[in-house]
Design a protein around this motif. Structure first.
Motif, short mmCIF file in Angstrom:
data_model
loop_
_atom_site.label_atom_id
_atom_site.label_comp_id
_atom_site.label_asym_id
_atom_site.label_seq_id
_atom_site.Cartn_x
_atom_site.Cartn_y
_atom_site.Cartn_z
N GLN A 115 -10.96 -45.39 29.36
CA GLN A 115 -10.10 -44.21 29.59
C GLN A 115 -9.31 -44.24 31.23
O GLN A 115 -8.40 -44.24 31.28
CB GLN A 115 -11.08 -42.94 29.26
CG GLN A 115 -9.94 -41.74 29.35
CD GLN A 115 -10.76 -40.51 29.08
OE1 GLN A 115 -11.99 -40.68 29.04
NE2 GLN A 115 -10.07 -39.59 28.32
N SER A 116 -10.38 -44.60 32.00
CA SER A 116 -9.61 -44.89 33.28
C SER A 116 -8.73 -45.99 33.64
O SER A 116 -7.97 -45.91 34.69
CB SER A 116 -10.93 -44.93 34.38
OG SER A 116 -11.53 -45.98 34.09
N THR A 119 -2.83 -47.13 31.06
CA THR A 119 -1.58 -47.23 31.79
C THR A 119 -0.65 -46.68 30.79
O THR A 119 -0.75 -46.32 29.57
CB THR A 119 -1.11 -48.58 32.09
OG1 THR A 119 -0.97 -49.29 30.88
CG2 THR A 119 -2.29 -49.38 32.94
N CYS A 236 -3.97 -39.44 27.95
CA CYS A 236 -3.25 -39.25 29.12
C CYS A 236 -3.66 -38.08 30.22
O CYS A 236 -3.20 -37.51 31.16
CB CYS A 236 -1.86 -38.38 28.71
SG CYS A 236 -0.90 -39.64 27.73
N SER A 237 -5.17 -37.77 29.98
CA SER A 237 -5.92 -36.81 30.87
C SER A 237 -6.34 -37.50 32.23
O SER A 237 -6.80 -38.69 32.06
CB SER A 237 -6.91 -36.06 30.15
OG SER A 237 -7.57 -37.11 29.59
N ASN A 238 -6.68 -36.75 32.99
CA ASN A 238 -7.37 -37.18 34.43
C ASN A 238 -8.83 -36.58 34.29
O ASN A 238 -8.96 -35.69 33.60
CB ASN A 238 -6.68 -36.69 35.66
CG ASN A 238 -5.19 -37.60 35.60
OD1 ASN A 238 -5.21 -38.52 35.53
ND2 ASN A 238 -4.24 -36.53 35.93
N PRO A 239 -9.73 -37.04 35.06
CA PRO A 239 -11.05 -36.28 35.04
C PRO A 239 -11.00 -34.85 35.34
O PRO A 239 -11.88 -34.41 34.96
CB PRO A 239 -11.66 -37.15 36.12
CG PRO A 239 -11.08 -38.48 36.30
CD PRO A 239 -9.60 -38.16 35.89
N ASP A 240 -10.16 -34.31 36.14
CA ASP A 240 -10.12 -33.10 36.42
C ASP A 240 -9.52 -32.06 35.13
O ASP A 240 -9.27 -30.96 35.29
CB ASP A 240 -9.61 -32.71 37.83
CG ASP A 240 -7.90 -32.94 37.64
OD1 ASP A 240 -7.65 -33.41 36.81
OD2 ASP A 240 -7.10 -32.60 38.68
N SER A 242 -6.29 -32.67 34.33
CA SER A 242 -4.82 -32.26 34.02
C SER A 242 -4.58 -33.61 33.44
O SER A 242 -5.15 -34.59 33.05
CB SER A 242 -4.52 -32.63 35.62
OG SER A 242 -4.73 -33.75 36.33
N ASP A 244 -1.50 -36.53 33.05
CA ASP A 244 -0.85 -37.56 33.73
C ASP A 244 0.61 -37.52 33.10
O ASP A 244 0.81 -38.00 32.15
CB ASP A 244 -1.36 -38.95 33.74
CG ASP A 244 -0.49 -39.89 34.68
OD1 ASP A 244 0.51 -40.24 34.10
OD2 ASP A 244 -0.87 -40.22 35.85
N ARG A 247 1.99 -41.26 31.73
CA ARG A 247 1.52 -41.52 30.64
C ARG A 247 1.99 -40.77 29.24
O ARG A 247 1.96 -41.37 28.44
CB ARG A 247 -0.13 -41.52 30.75
CG ARG A 247 -0.63 -42.81 31.67
CD ARG A 247 -2.18 -42.67 31.53
NE ARG A 247 -2.63 -42.07 32.59
CZ ARG A 247 -3.81 -41.29 32.65
NH1 ARG A 247 -4.54 -41.42 31.50
NH2 ARG A 247 -4.23 -40.71 33.56
N GLU A 302 -15.45 -31.66 29.43
CA GLU A 302 -14.13 -32.43 29.69
C GLU A 302 -12.99 -31.70 28.64
O GLU A 302 -11.88 -31.81 29.21
CB GLU A 302 -14.39 -33.78 29.20
CG GLU A 302 -13.36 -34.79 29.19
CD GLU A 302 -13.59 -36.39 28.46
OE1 GLU A 302 -12.83 -36.92 28.18
OE2 GLU A 302 -14.94 -36.43 28.12
#
Length: 319
Positions: A115-116, A119, A236-240, A242, A244, A247, A302
């Motif tokens: 996931q990290s 792109t 398309c999500s970030n760890p917090d 939010s 992106d 993406r 999450e």
């Protein structure tokens, strides 16, 4: 994928007698996953060795499986790269092994992308493939109610409420109601066959190209946009929590080129992106709050973070 049912060489040789795929060279259990038993098979025919995947279905029964077998064959016939059951000499794809439903499928090659590491190029690739998936399945002749769809989340949200904080109860109830309102007035939101669980670990890549879409056993009839929202929230999500923008924009534009959005889709996106987050938040909460659960647990917060972000910062579909 995982190995719950142990197989021996004699089991496989007897099973393979019904097929015209060659003789067994070697086999290996596939670790990981939580639902089915899977093995890699190497078979040789006329001096040529080919690789296959044997699946033993541990949860779905014979009455449930024909929908998925037919869908995978339908999609494969329309150039969507999904595993499908190879027929034996009598034209039968769904078999029995160790008293479980079983199927031999082609092996697809590629890598899972973490996931990290996803792109905009990965997101554009899956957006295109998902749009093509929905178009290919538009006239698929079987229907199926999702086993964790609207009726499930209505019931489970009520049952789990006493275990939640007041804020979480309110959040869950509001999202169930928002979807009900949308469902009662659907406008021209497209309905069709959806994958239902297209998280990043259900896709294989070669470079930034999708080589296969896997694990269609949550497929059902539903809003196509709900399927896209599942992807957007995970890919398309970030760890917090939010989203992106780059993406998501790549995902939505590529999907729109393959299956153009309707006006109803555009009006419903803000709600359905929240619904998708709510559905998986709830499905993770249930085992998380069950102290006797033996499942592999995924963090429900999450999806809660994504849901809260979606509510506060709704995105829009491209023209």
């Amino acid at each position: 994928m995982a190995v719950y049912t142990q197989l021996h060489e004699d089991d496989l040789n007897q099973f393979l007698r019904d097929f015209d795929l060659g003789f067994l060279v070697n086999f290996k259990g596939i670790e990981g996953g939580i639902e089915n038993t899977n093995y890699f098979l190497s078979l040789e025919k006329q001096g040529i060795q080919k690789e296959y995947v044997l699946t033993l279905f541990e949860e779905l029964n014979y009455e449930e499986l024909p929908y998925f077998v037919e869908l995978c064959q339908w999609l494969s016939d329309r150039d969507i790269d999904v595993p499908f059951a190879i027929h034996d000499r009598n034209g039968i794809g769904l078999k029995k092994l160790k008293n479980r439903p079983a199927a031999i499928q082609p092996r697809f090659y590629g890598e899972h992308v973490g996931q990290s590491e996803l792109t905009a190029e990965h997101c554009a690739a899956i957006g295109k493939v998902l749009g093509e998936f929905h178009v290919a399945a538009a006239d698929f002749y079987l229907k199926r109610q999702a086993h964790r769809g609207v009726f499930w989340w209505r019931r489970e949200s009520e049952l789990i409420a006493p275990k939640l904080s007041t804020d979480d109860q309110k959040l869950l109830k509001e999202e169930v109601q928002r979807f009900d309102q949308l469902r009662d007035n659907p406008s021209d939101i497209k309905v069709g066959t959806i994958h239902g669980d297209l998280f990043h670990d259900n896709v294989l890549f070669q470079g930034t190209d999708v080589s296969a879409v896997l694990d269609l056993y949550n497929a059902a009839t539903g809003f196509l946009l709900f399927d896209l929202a599942i992807v957007a929230n995970d890919w398309c999500s970030n760890p917090d929590g939010s989203i992106d923008h780059q993406r998501e924009e790549a995902l939505l534009k590529a999907y729109n080129e393959a299956r153009p959005f309707t006006e109803g889709d555009r009006e419903a996106w803000a709600v359905l992106s929240c619904t998708a987050a709510m559905r998986f938040w709830l499905s993770r909460l249930i085992p998380w709050l069950d102290q006797n659960s033996e499942q592999k647990l995924k963090d429900p917060d999450e999806l809660k973070r994504i849901l809260l972000f979606r509510r506060q910062h709704p995105s829009q579909l491209p023209d």
